[in-house]
Every structure is written in structure tokens, then in C-alpha cells.
Write an enzyme that holds these catalytic residues in place. Structure first.
Site, PDB file in Angstrom:
ATOM      1  N   ASP A 492       0.771  -1.642   0.580  1.00 20.27           N
ATOM      2  CA  ASP A 492      -0.062  -0.284  -0.232  1.00 20.27           C
ATOM      3  C   ASP A 492       0.863   1.245   0.336  1.00 20.27           C
ATOM      4  OD1 ASP A 492      -2.366  -1.033   0.119  1.00 20.27           O
ATOM      5  OD2 ASP A 492      -2.417  -1.557   2.471  1.00 20.27           O
ATOM      6  N   ASP A 882      -4.764  -2.938   5.311  1.00 19.12           N
ATOM      7  CA  ASP A 882      -5.701  -2.355   6.428  1.00 19.12           C
ATOM      8  C   ASP A 882      -6.404  -2.696   6.553  1.00 19.12           C
ATOM      9  OD1 ASP A 882      -5.844  -0.661   4.649  1.00 19.12           O
ATOM     10  OD2 ASP A 882      -4.772   1.681   5.217  1.00 19.12           O
ATOM     11  N   ASP A 886      -9.178  -5.956   2.512  1.00 18.88           N
ATOM     12  CA  ASP A 886      -7.746  -6.898   2.309  1.00 18.88           C
ATOM     13  C   ASP A 886      -7.386  -8.304   2.382  1.00 18.88           C
ATOM     14  OD1 ASP A 886      -6.953  -4.337   1.255  1.00 18.88           O
ATOM     15  OD2 ASP A 886      -6.125  -3.414   2.689  1.00 18.88           O
TER      16      ASP A 886
END
Length: 1157
Positions: A492, A882, A886
Site C-alpha cells: 500500500d 490495512d 484486504d
């Protein structure tokens, strides 16, 4: 009076008849009629005005009117009538009030009993038609609020107090939310499990046989022999087994407590937002108590930590819960006020407040967990035994092969000795058979690398503990090893590559761009200091829009100077709230609490139901909140992606505009705003557009637009169209300073880094280039500007384009993943922008399943055309995440990294490793430690197998020549179990070096024993065997001592000859430990030695133990009484030190061999 007030009068009148007493005073209904507008007002009237002040007057430690079992039964039953039963029982047990308030308390009891009867009790069940009526829904909302306020002494708007005394009393009354951990295995049980090892059982049998034989058959009493110390060797073998069992059990015992500490560390990252003293507070799950008000929403999805009741009014059309974890049903369940929400379920749509009613073992999930523990205790370790990692499988296979070779050697020794003793020398079976068996078992014992499992466990445990100190919380030890094989990291952006400290740095408003480049100056101050600053009405509009259209869970405390003291929630919203609070004269909290339809406090809380929230979703890429206006109608405030909102805007404000003085937004003006947003994105900013629309009375919030679509193609809400554009805000999240170097290390280590983000392409490119993920060669030749349009094909893909390329339609019209199409893309792909969580799952799956490496022609073409090298094995994928969405991608990846700070609980549950600091550099640390684990195990194997080869050959040759090994069983046991166990710890403690990240990832199909290791093992084994055979056959002539075979057979004593061999053998192992630190023929084997104090300490301790065993071991260690002379000690140490130059000779020979080949 409105209809609800009239109905309340009817309720009160009918109530008196039902209960058989006089009606309560009518002032209550009049108060409702004059001041309240919603069903919550009814609850407030009954509960707050009449009851709460009376209940609150009681001491904080007054007994509650209900028991934990009653509330637990309510969560188990999960029916409306069960709630009615609880309220009915509570009403009869309400604590006494202050003098003069008896009538109010009686009225409250009557009202609650009537309410309980209406929602359904065992005495009065309502029909199905009534259950679906609006009146029943209103009653359920009232019942939930009454349960909170009257029964559990908690205010829906303010929660419980944050006083320790109140919280502790609630724990004493209703229990704690911490489940009693599973009972740990006792030390004796672990000892029993350790002694089940086959070789240890053989050694026990050997020790017992040795004692029995030596004290009975082995003593010729007729010849005047006495046993004396004849039992020492057998007892020493049993003592050695005891030491091994105790060490093994101690390690397992400590592992149990290490797991407890790990579990506690995980619990400490499980935080929820609760309301206490009217403030949102973040607490860990264990600290939640009955009566707490949980603030939940789908934006920050997390597992519900306790059984709860939904409070009213519904903010976003009710909660939608995923109860699959408990029921197995994938259908989402709608929850309305009064409904039960179970622990372990998840909010997936909507938001609201939940009243905690059952915690710990009283909750549904707690009961299940408690039963699991009970079952595991009665059924054994039925829940343990996870699948072994590839490394463990490889090592077990290696140990079995070595064990089979050792068994063959032992049988060979036994057969040869029997043939020589019985067939050739004509010896009596009873005289030597036990000795032959002992020699055979000795060969077997030394052949099996007993220290290997211990070495692996120590290496993994040591690495995981060190990784914890470097911000990696390892949930499964196997993840350490797997990370050493990682070939791709999909990361990310926000909070991982960047600092996750969002700050508004630019704003486009009234046709003017305000970009603040000085990091020491706040954007609000920069804007207000400009001559062409927006007028006060526009500033007020921006501040109001942001304050209202942000989540309750996002909070920020700002001091008078504008400095952030504390914040919680979404970092982007935190940046917006700071801008709103510092730009205008009013704090965002004051704006919220003074806005009807948005305030959840004070008198305005009764109008909260009039507000309407539209949650942010990846499908919509926007969020809205509608509130009623004083003059009538509604105003809906919106924020979201610029391209999404601007497509819905019909109006905007010009440089001379005031608020409410908008003009039509034409295509040219719209493009100007988009160009500014593009400029912000190129500077690495995340851009958000702000807009609003005024709606008439009676606006249909459920209506869908005929012409406007959401980002995912679904129909847009009509009220979120025809908007007026207000401003464009650029929010910057600075890159972490350590990230570029960390990414460079990844590329040096052969690990590809791919960034997956929801940002716009140019924003993603800016950050990726700054971080070093994108290099100059990723851009087309002849281009200077680092923007998305200048990248080579497939280096950057937007989520939508990615999905179109890697999915195809099958014959039945279903979408199917196309691996061949994916294989054409992924070698080039470095950045995915505007992505969704499903894109991350697809990426992880495609990389993991790719067999492109088997297509040599395609790999050669990639190397020739684009200088891209494809790793020659299946990709090992590490994925960061997070959010709850996900979790599937984290599970699908080989190693899932969850964010310890920003991550949801479900993401942490799905992950293998938790990044405690949310920092990409910590992932590189994990890769380094993972490779170090693999290297540590290789080092130990190199050391251990050298010992095994030399010891087995020595034992075999000794048995062939003398029918007895020159190295006694207890001595080999000492070397193989005690010395090697210490060596495993020493080699496992070797810290990782940066050189580990200058090699390619470990090929998972490659043997753990490399050719270089074989050279080292065989070279040192040849040297050690040469020294041993030299001492064995030539020693008596050179040093003048009697041959060991003669001394032990004829004189019945332990010989100095064989003691010298044992001592020299051990010292060669001690010095070879230093050589074993190097796997690739490094010249300087002492490099970094003094930095590893544990290694030096273990080697020194091992040397001291050897001195003690040789000088004082005597009969127990089968060494000569009084040890050996100083001269022989000098030779022993010299032979041991000879291992160091031998390593250099091996290096030279290997180099010459490679040159010739």
C-alpha cells in the site's frame, strides 16, 4: 400535539388499566408533545426526564437490576420477547430512589413493564403483523434506549463515566471481556511428550541395559571382581537423556508463555471506539465493559468485540452485519434498534451505536471459545498441529534419510562384529553380544542429527523475538522462513510508504489556487493571509461542509496554536478537520454539535434521525451527509474523488462569488478544476473535491438517477447529483525518509516492489518515483516529466483497466481469470492506481499461480526487449493491507502483512506478520531476518553433518578393528546432544547482515544443502578423520601411552589414549563452529565475531564444560581418571585450531576446481 405524543398519552392511559393503578401524571406527555420530534424523544422523555436522574442519584456501586445471566440469555435468544423479559425483570428490581421521588420511580416501572409487554413477553405475545409495524419498531427503539439508561445506567449520547471505580464495578458485576486463556500444559506433561522420541527411548534402554549388564553379567565375582563404578556409564547415559528431556520440555514450556505474550500483544492492537463521558475514546477489546456504547461504522470495519443491542435512531438506514463467522450464512443481516448484534460479527454497511450487554464468557463468541478450550483439554491437542512449512518438511525428509543411513551403518557394525567375534574369534555370545549391541546403538545415536529440530526452533524463535524489537510482530514462526523466499512485495502507499500524517497543503476555491510550499506554515494561515482570500461566507461553508461530512470516529484535538495534540480515525479526514477548525472561527466539534440532524448530544440529539448519511465505498468513491435546514428542506454535503464529484456538479463559485451566489459550471470551467487537481496529483497530493446541494422538503433519498452512474457502473443517488462545486483540497502525505533506501535494498535482493493504491495515476506515479519503485528506465525515452502518460506500457494500470485485461467472459457469460493475459502484464507492472481490494486479491493470486518462468522463450524475450529478469521459480508474494476488504488478499498471499496502527482487526487476524509501525522499511527487515533464518539453519547443518560424518566413520572403523568404538556412547551423546544443542543456539544467534540482501531470494525447490556446503563438510570430515586415525593408530608410539584397546580390555580402566581422541574430536568441533559461520567460503571467518556476544559466550561455555568433563568426568564420561596431561591438552587444542587453516585450504581447492571446470 403530534401523533407520537397522542399515542404516548394513549399508552399511559391504557397502561394504568393494564397494571391496575392510577395513570402517571400527564406532564410527561405534554413535555414530549412540546419538545421532541422522533421516537428517540419518547425514549428520552421516559428515560432521561423521569428515570435517569433518579438512578444516577444512587451510589455508583448500587446493585444493578439485572444479572449477567439475564443479559447472556438475551444475547443467546436474540428475540424481541427476550428483550421484553429482561426489561420486565429489571423494572421489578430497580434500586430505590431518593426520598420524594417514589412516584417518579413507580411511573417509570409502570411504563417499562407496559413497554416490555408490548414488545412481547411470555405473558403477552404480539402477532406477526404487529412485529412489522412502525409502532413496534418505535417500541424496540425505546426498549433499547431504556435498557441502556435505566437498566445499565449508561447514556446513549455520553456513555458511561470513564472513572476507574465505575469500570471496575461493572467488571465485578458483569465480568471481564478477556477470555480465560487455555490451560497450559504442565511441565511434567511436556517432559513425557519429549521422552517419546524414538532415539531417546533407545538411549534409555541402552542405559538401563548397561547398568544391569555391568552390575550383573559384566562382573565376574568368581574372579574376585567388584562392581565399584561399573554402573557410571549407564547412569551417565540416562543423565544425558534427562538433560535433553528437561531442555526440550523447558523450551516447549517457555514457548507456551511466549505464545501467551504474543496473544497479549495481538490483543493490545485490537482497539474499538467507545463513548465515555461524552467523548470518543479508543480502548482495547479487553477493556470494554457492559454498558459501554460502541461507535461502529462500515468505513472502519472490525469484529464486534462483545454482544450488543442496537441503539436508536438508525443513522444510515440500519446496520448490515456479516454473521458468517457464527452462522455460516453469507447473506447480510439488517439490524434495527433493539436487535441483538453478536460478538465476532462484522459491520459491512451503515453505522450506529451499540450497547454492550454481554462480555467475555457471557457472550456468544466467548461461550464458544470456552467450550473449545474445554474440548481441547478433554480430547487432547486436537486444535493444535498446523500444517508444517516447506522448510520443516525438507528438514524432516533430510533427517529421515540420515537416520536410514545411520541405521544401515549400525546394522553393518553389528553384523561385522558378530561375524568376527562369533565366526572367526569363536567368542561366547554372552560375553560380547551386549557390547556389540552397545556399539551399534552408539553408531545409530551419533548418526541421527538430534540437535536439528532444536536448532530450527531456536533459529525461528530467536528471529521472531528480534523481529518484534524491529517492529515485526510474527504470528506464526513459519512466516519468518517464508519471508526469506519472497520475490515480490505488493505494498500500500498510505501509511506504509508514507508517514500517514496527512496535511492539507493546497486548496482551489473561488477560482483561485492556494498552494502552500512552506512546511512550517499551515494552509489555513496561508489562505487567510492572502489578499484574494475567500470571503467569510465561503470559509464558513467549507468549514461546515467538512465538519458535518466526516465520520464520528475521526476526531482531533487542536490547541489554540493549531498544533494537533491527539487524533483518531481516518488520517485524510483528520487533515480536513484540522483545516476546518483552523480556517474558520469555530471548532469542528462546535459545528457538529450545533447542527440539527448531525448532533448526537444535548437537545439536538432528538433530531439526529432527520439526518441522512451516505457512506463512502470504493464503488462510489464519495461520501455525503444530508441535514435539515432551519428554513425547511435539506442541504447535502459531499466529498470525494474530483473526477467523480465534478461530473455531478452543475454549478460553482467564481472569484467574486459569495456563498449561495453560484453560477453554472461549464465544461471549460470543469476542466480548469480537473487540471488543478492534476497539478496537485503530480506533486504527490491526494485530492478531494467538496460540493453541496440544497434539497426541497420531501426529498426522496432513495431515488436513483437515470443518467448518472457510480464509479462501478451502478446507479447513483439522485440527491447526489446537480451539485455545486465548493473547493478542491490537496492533501499531502510525506514519504517516509527511510523508504527509498529500503526499496533500493529490495531491488538489490532480487525482490520486486509493486505499489497498489487507490490514488489517481499521477499521484501514484509521483510517490512511486520518489520512493524509487519507478526508475527513469520505466518512462518512455525522450520524456522528461514523470507523469502517468509518459510511462512505458503496462508499468502503471488503473484498477478498471487491469480488470478488463485479466478477466474474460466464458461461454456462459461468467467472468473468469485469464492467467495467460496476466502473465503478459505482471513482469512490467509496478504501480496499480485507482485500485480496489479485489484487485489486490487478483494480483496476489495471479503472481502466486504464474508459471511464466517455465516459458524460457518468453523469459528470454523479456530480458532482451525490456531487461526484465523473471525469477526461475514460482513467485513468493508478500502483501500489505490495512482494511477488512484486504483480508482475502492477505490470506491469499504467501506472507500477509497487516498494519498495526491503521489496520482493522480482521486484517490483523488474516495476516502472518503485523507491522507495528506501519512502515515499509520494517518489511525489508522481515525479509532480511527470513533469509537469516534459512542461513542459520544451513550453518547448523554444515556444522552438525560434519560431526555426524566424522563420528559415524570413526565408530565404524573402531568397531571393525577393535569391536569397539574409540569414542564411547556417552561421549558421542555428549557431542551430539549437549555440545550440538549449544552450537545450534550459537549459530541461530548470528545477526543478519546486509550481504543477505545482496543475493537473490531462496529458490523454494532448491536443496538446502548447497555444493559449497558439501565441500566444507567433506573437507573438514576428512581432516577430522585423519587426526583421529592418526592418534588411534600412531598415538601410542608417538606419545608413549598404552593403546586404548589394551587398557580397556585387559586393565578394565578408561584409557588416556581414547580420552585424548575424544578431547581432540571435541576441540575440532569447537573451532569448526567458527568456520560454520561462513557458508560461501569467506576468507575472514572471524568477521563480526566479537559483535555476537552470545556466540562467544556459548563457545567459551562449551570449552569450559569440555575441560570439566575431561578432567573430572571419570567413569561417567568414560575418560581416564585424572584426565590427560598438559602436553596432550596442547595437542588437542592445536588439532582443533587446525580446522581454521583447513578451511582456507578447502576454499583454495574449491576455487581451483571451479576454475578448471
Amino acid at each position: 400535539m403530534n401523533e407520537k405524543s397522542v399515542r404516548l398519552l394513549e399508552i399511559e392511559s391504557g397502561l394504568a388499566k393494564d397494571v391496575g393503578t392510577t395513570p402517571p401524571r400527564p406532564g410527561l406527555a405534554e413535555m414530549v408533545a412540546s419538545s421532541l420530534r422522533s421516537i428517540q424523544s419518547v425514549g428520552s422523555a421516559i428515560v432521561n426526564a423521569v428515570v435517569f436522574t433518579k438512578v444516577a442519584a444512587n451510589p455508583w456501586n448500587a446493585p444493578f437490576a439485572i444479572t449477567p445471566k439475564d443479559l447472556s440469555d438475551l444475547s443467546t435468544e436474540r428475540t424481541h420477547w427476550a428483550l421484553g423479559l429482561v426489561l420486565d425483570k429489571a423494572s421489578k428490581n430497580l434500586p430505590p430512589t431518593l426520598p420524594g421521588q417514589e412516584e417518579d420511580l413507580q411511573n417509570a416501572k409502570i411504563q417499562i413493564q407496559s413497554l416490555a409487554k408490548r414488545i412481547g413477553t411470555s405473558e403477552g405475545v404480539v402477532d406477526e403483523k404487529h412485529l412489522k409495524s412502525d409502532a413496534h419498531k418505535q417500541d424496540m427503539e425505546l426498549a433499547a434506549n431504556a435498557l441502556a439508561t435505566v437498566v445499565l445506567r449508561s447514556k446513549p449520547e455520553e456513555g458511561i463515566t470513564n472513572e476507574k471505580s465505575d469500570i471496575d464495578f461493572r467488571r465485578e458485576s458483569f465480568g471481564t471481556n478477556a477470555i480465560t486463556p487455555k490451560k497450559l500444559d504442565s511441565f511434567l506433561k511436556l517432559c513425557w511428550e519429549a521422552v517419546q522420541d524414538f532415539v531417546l527411548i533407545m538411549l534409555i534402554v541402552l542405559g538401563i541395559i548397561g547398568i544391569v549388564v555391568e552390575t550383573t553379567i559384566g562382573v565376574d565375582e568368581a574372579a574376585g571382581e567388584k562392581c565399584g563404578h561399573c554402573w557410571f556409564e549407564g547412569a551417565a547415559i540416562l543423565a544425558a537423556v534427562l538433560i535433553v528431556v528437561l531442555v526440550s520440555a523447558t523450551i516447549d514450556y517457555r514457548k507456551q508463555y511466549a505464545f501467551v505474550r504474543l496473544t497479549r500483544s495481538l490483543y493490545e492492537t485490537n482497539t474499538k471506539m467507545v463513548i465515555r463521558d461524552g467523548r470518543q475514546r479508543s480502548v482495547i477489546d479487553d477493556e470494554i465493559v457492559v454498558g459501554d456504547i460502541l461507535s461502529v461504522n462500515a468505513h472502519n470495519q472490525a469484529s464486534i468485540p462483545a454482544d450488543c443491542v442496537v441503539l436508536g435512531p438508525p443513522i444510515s438506514g440500519g446496520l448490515r452485519m456479516d454473521e458468517a463467522s457464527l452462522t455460516g450464512e453469507s447473506v447480510l443481516i439488517t439490524k434495527n434498534p433493539g436487535d441483538i448484534v453478536l460478538s465476532g460479527t462484522t459491520v459491512v454497511q451503515g453505522s450506529g451505536k451499540l450497547l454492550v450487554i454481554a462480555v467475555g464468557i457471557n457472550s456468544v463468541a466467548g461461550k464458544i471459545k470456552a467450550r473449545v478450550y474445554e474440548a481441547s483439554e478433554s480430547e487432547g491437542d486436537g486444535l493444535d498441529g498446523d500444517a508444517k512449512s516447506p522448510l520443516f518438511v525438507k528438514l524432516e525428509a533430510l533427517a529421515k534419510r540420515i537416520g536410514m543411513a545411520g541405521t544401515a551403518a549400525a546394522l553393518l557394525s553389528l553384523v561385522v562384529n558378530c561375524i568376527r567375534g562369533f565366526a572367526i574369534q569363536k567368542l561366547m555370545v554372552r560375553d560380547v553380544i551386549i557390547e556389540y549391541i552397545v556399539v551399534a546403538i552408539t553408531v545409530l545415536a551419533v548418526a541421527v542429527p538430534e540437535g536439528l529440530p532444536l536448532a530450527v526452533t531456536l533459529a525461528l524463535a530467536f528471529s521472531s523475538s528480534k523481529m518484534m524489537k524491529e517492529q515485526n510482530l510474527v504470528k506464526t514462526l513459519d512466516a519468518c522462513e517464508t519471508m526469506g523466499c519472497a520475490t515480490t512485495i505488493c505494498t500500500d502507499k498510505t501509511g506504509t510508504l508514507t508517514a500517514n500524517k496527512m496535511t492539507a497543503r493546497a486548496m482551489y476555491i473561488n477560482g483561485t489556487d492556494f498552494t502552500c510550499t512552506d512546511p512550517a506554515v499551515a494552509l489555513a494561515d496561508f489562505v487567510k493571509d492572502k489578499r484574494d482570500r475567500p470571503n467569510d461566507r465561503m470559509i464558513e461553508l467549507v468549514s461546515t461542509l467538512i465538519s458535518i461530512n466526516t465520520m464520528d470516529e475521526t476526531t482531533v484535538d487542536i490547541d489554540p496554536s493549531g498544533k494537533i495534540m491527539a487524533s483518531t480515525g481516518n488520517p485524510t479526514e483528520v487533515a480536513l478537520l484540522v483545516l476546518a477548525s483552523t480556517l474558520g472561527p469555530t471548532n469542528y466539534r462546535d459545528i457538529r454539535e450545533s447542527t440539527r440532524g448531525r448532533s448526537a448530544k444535548g437537545e439536538l440529539s432528538e433530531f439526529l434521525v432527520e439526518g441522512k448519511q451516505f457512506q463512502f465505498t470504493s464503488a462510489r468513491k464519495m461520501m455525503s451527509w444530508a441535514v435539515p435546514l432551519v428554513q425547511g428542506g435539506y442541504r447535502i454535503y459531499c466529498k470525494g474523488a474530483p473526477e467523480v464529484l465534478l461530473a455531478r456538479c452543475n454549478y460553482h463559485f467564481t472569484k467574486k462569488s459569495f456563498a449561495n451566489d453560484d453560477v453554472e459550471l461549464n465544461d471549460a470551467s470543469r476542466q480548469v478544476v480537473l487540471d488543478v487537481g492534476e497539478l496537485y496529483a503530480r506533486r504527490g497530493m491526494r485530492t478531494l473535491a467538496l460540493a453541496y446541494r440544497d434539497l426541497p422538503d420531501g426529498a426522496d433519498f432513495e431515488a436513483k438517477s437515470d443518467s448518472v452512474l457510480n464509479a462501478d457502473g451502478s446507479e447513483a443517488n439522485e440527491v447526489e447529483t446537480k451539485l455545486t462545486f465548493v473547493a478542491l483540497v490537496g492533501i499531502e502525505d510525506p514519504l517516509r525518509p527511510e523508504v527509498p533506501r529500503a526499496i533500493d535494498k529490495c531491488y538489490e535482493a532480487g525482490i520486486d516492489v509493486r505499489m497498489v493504491t487507490g490514488d489517481a495515476p499521477n499521484t501514484a506515479v509521483s510517490i512511486a518515483y520518489q520512493a524509487g519503485i519507478l526508475k527513469d528506465y520505466h518512462f518512455a525515452s525522450g520524456t522528461d516529466e514523470k507523469i502517468a502518460s509518459n510511462l512505458k506500457p503496462n508499468v502503471l494500470l488503473e484498477g478498471k483497466t487491469f480488470r478488463q485485461n485479466v478477466f474474460r467472459m466464458d461461454d456462459n457469460g461468467n467472468k473468469v481469470f485469464d492467467q495467460s493475459a496476466f502473465d503478459k502484464i505482471w513482469p512490467h507492472l509496478r504501480v496499480m492506481a485507482r485500485s480496489s481490494p479485489d484487485d489486490k486479491l487478483t494480483l496476489a493470486h495471479g503472481l502466486n499461480q504464474s508459471t511464466l518462468y517455465t516459458n524460457q522463450s518468453a523469459c528470454d524475450q523479456l530480458k532482451k526487449d525490456d531487461s526484465i529478469s523473471v525469477f526461475p521459480d514460482r513467485q513468493v508474494v508478500a502483501m500489505t493491507g490495512d482494511g477488512t476488504n484486504d483480508a482475502p488478499a492477505l490470506k491469499r498471499a504467501d506472507i500477509g502483512f497487516a498494519m498495526g496502527i491503521a489496520g482493522t482487526q480482521i486484517a490483523k487476524d488474516a495476516a502472518d506478520i503485523i507491522l507495528l509501525d506501519d512502515n515499509f522499511a520494517s518489511i525489508v527487515t522481515a525479509a532480511k531476518w527470513g533469509r537469516n533464518v534459512y542461513a542459520s539453519i544451513q550453518k547448523f547443518l554444515q556444522f552438525q553433518l560434519t560431526v555426524n560424518i566424522a563420528a559415524v566413520v570413526t565408530a565404524l572403523v573402531g568397531s571393525f578393528v577393535y569391536a569397539k568404538s574409540p569414542l564411547a556412547a556417552i561421549q558421542l551423546l555428549w557431542v551430539n546432544l549437549i555440545m550440538d544443542a549449544l552450537a545450534s543456539l550459537a549459530l541461530a544467534s548470528e545477526p543478519p547482515t546486509d550481504e543477505l540482501l545482496k543475493r537473490d531470494p531462496v529458490n523454494r525447490s532448491k536443496s538446502i544443502i548447497t555444493k559449497r556446503m558439501l565441500w566444507n563438510m567433506l573437507g573438514h570430515a576428512v581432516y577430522q578423520l585423519g587426526v583421529i586415525f592418526f592418534i588411534l593408530f600412531a598415538g601410542p608410539n608417538i606419545w608413549g601411552f598404552l593403546p586404548g584397546d589394551y587398557v580397556e580390555r585387559e586393565l578394565k580402566e578408561n584409557s588416556e589414549h581414547y580420552t585424548f581422541i575424544f578431547n581432540s574430536f571435541v576441540w575440532m568441533q569447537l573451532f569448526n563452529e567458527m568456520n560454520a559461520r561462513s557458508l560461501n567460503g569467506e576468507f575472514n571467518v572471524f568477521r563480526g565475531l566479537l559483535k555476537n556476544r552470545l556466540f562467544c559466550g556459548i563457545v567459551f561455555f562449551s570449552a569450559v564444560l569440555q575441560v570439566i568433563m575431561v578432567e573430572f568426568g571419570g567413569k561417567a564420561m568414560h575418560v581416564a581418571a585424572g584426565g590427560i596431561s598438559g602436553e596432550l591438552w596442547g595437542y588437542s587444542i592445536a588439532f582443533g585450531a587446525g580446522s581454521l587453516p583447513v578451511q582456507q585450504i578447502i576454499n583454495l581447492v574449491k576455487h581451483l576446481f571451479d576454475s578448471c571446470v
